[in-house]
Design a protein around this motif. Structure first.
Motif, PDB file in Angstrom:
ATOM      1  N   UNK A  43       0.811  -1.219   0.000  1.00 48.86           N
ATOM      2  CA  UNK A  43       0.000   0.000   0.000  1.00 48.86           C
ATOM      3  C   UNK A  43       0.843   1.267   0.000  1.00 48.86           C
ATOM      4  N   UNK A  44       0.311   2.289  -0.682  1.00 53.23           N
ATOM      5  CA  UNK A  44       0.884   3.640  -0.689  1.00 53.23           C
ATOM      6  C   UNK A  44       2.338   3.679  -1.156  1.00 53.23           C
ATOM      7  N   UNK A  45       2.653   2.929  -2.191  1.00 56.48           N
ATOM      8  CA  UNK A  45       4.017   2.913  -2.735  1.00 56.48           C
ATOM      9  C   UNK A  45       4.047   3.539  -4.126  1.00 56.48           C
ATOM     10  N   UNK A  46       5.180   4.047  -4.475  1.00 58.12           N
ATOM     11  CA  UNK A  46       5.470   4.494  -5.836  1.00 58.12           C
ATOM     12  C   UNK A  46       6.769   3.797  -6.228  1.00 58.12           C
ATOM     13  N   UNK A  47       6.866   3.436  -7.490  1.00 63.32           N
ATOM     14  CA  UNK A  47       8.040   2.706  -7.958  1.00 63.32           C
ATOM     15  C   UNK A  47       8.597   3.381  -9.202  1.00 63.32           C
ATOM     16  N   UNK A  48       9.888   3.578  -9.202  1.00 59.09           N
ATOM     17  CA  UNK A  48      10.602   4.124 -10.358  1.00 59.09           C
ATOM     18  C   UNK A  48      11.521   3.018 -10.857  1.00 59.09           C
ATOM     19  N   UNK A  49      11.400   2.683 -12.129  1.00 60.48           N
ATOM     20  CA  UNK A  49      12.227   1.637 -12.725  1.00 60.48           C
ATOM     21  C   UNK A  49      13.095   2.294 -13.785  1.00 60.48           C
ATOM     22  N   UNK A  50      14.396   2.120 -13.668  1.00 60.50           N
ATOM     23  CA  UNK A  50      15.310   2.723 -14.638  1.00 60.50           C
ATOM     24  C   UNK A  50      16.142   1.636 -15.311  1.00 60.50           C
ATOM     25  N   UNK A  51      16.642   1.952 -16.473  1.00 63.97           N
ATOM     26  CA  UNK A  51      17.533   1.014 -17.149  1.00 63.97           C
ATOM     27  C   UNK A  51      17.519   1.208 -18.641  1.00 63.97           C
ATOM     28  N   UNK A  78      -2.048   0.426 -18.718  1.00 61.92           N
ATOM     29  CA  UNK A  78      -2.367   0.848 -17.360  1.00 61.92           C
ATOM     30  C   UNK A  78      -2.144   2.355 -17.199  1.00 61.92           C
ATOM     31  N   UNK A  79      -3.176   3.106 -16.802  1.00 55.51           N
ATOM     32  CA  UNK A  79      -3.014   4.557 -16.648  1.00 55.51           C
ATOM     33  C   UNK A  79      -2.096   4.944 -15.492  1.00 55.51           C
ATOM     34  N   UNK A  80      -1.851   4.018 -14.571  1.00 51.97           N
ATOM     35  CA  UNK A  80      -0.968   4.303 -13.431  1.00 51.97           C
ATOM     36  C   UNK A  80       0.509   4.256 -13.816  1.00 51.97           C
TER      37      UNK A  80
END
Length: 108
Positions: A43-51, A78-80
């Protein structure tokens, strides 16, 4: 306000809540590792994926089968989810030279 680094194998069984997570170098991660990491966010997380899929140092995956490429293709609806594509090397001119010189198309 704590920054932690950990390998995917240490995340098994962990649930992260109320965090901003950054998965770096996902171009070198196989889909199974990226799935394991992504499945840890609660819950209540944000994720940044780089590469950069072109800088894939994993001999078991390719530019199109590495985790970040598969994730990008499978989450377009997915709009998120949002993406930022950088069309050129932004780290340095030296990094750009290495990329150009050692790309598969330039091998002798």
């Amino acid at each position: 306000r704590l920054i932690k680094y950990c390998s995917p194998e240490y995340l098994q069984g962990v649930t992260l809540r109320r965090v901003v997570g950054c998965v770096e170098e996902a171009g070198a991660l196989p889909v199974t590792d990226l799935k394991l990491i992504g499945g840890r966010f609660g819950d209540d997380c944000k994720v940044i994926v780089t590469g950069d899929p072109r800088q894939n140092g994993n001999s078991k995956t390719t530019e199109t089968t590495c985790g970040i490429s598969v994730l990008r293709e499978m989450t377009k609806q997915y709009p998120e989810v949002a993406y930022v594509h950088l069309p050129t090397i932004v780290r340095s001119r030296i990094a750009e030279i290495f990329d150009e010189a050692l790309s598969p198309s330039s091998h002798y």
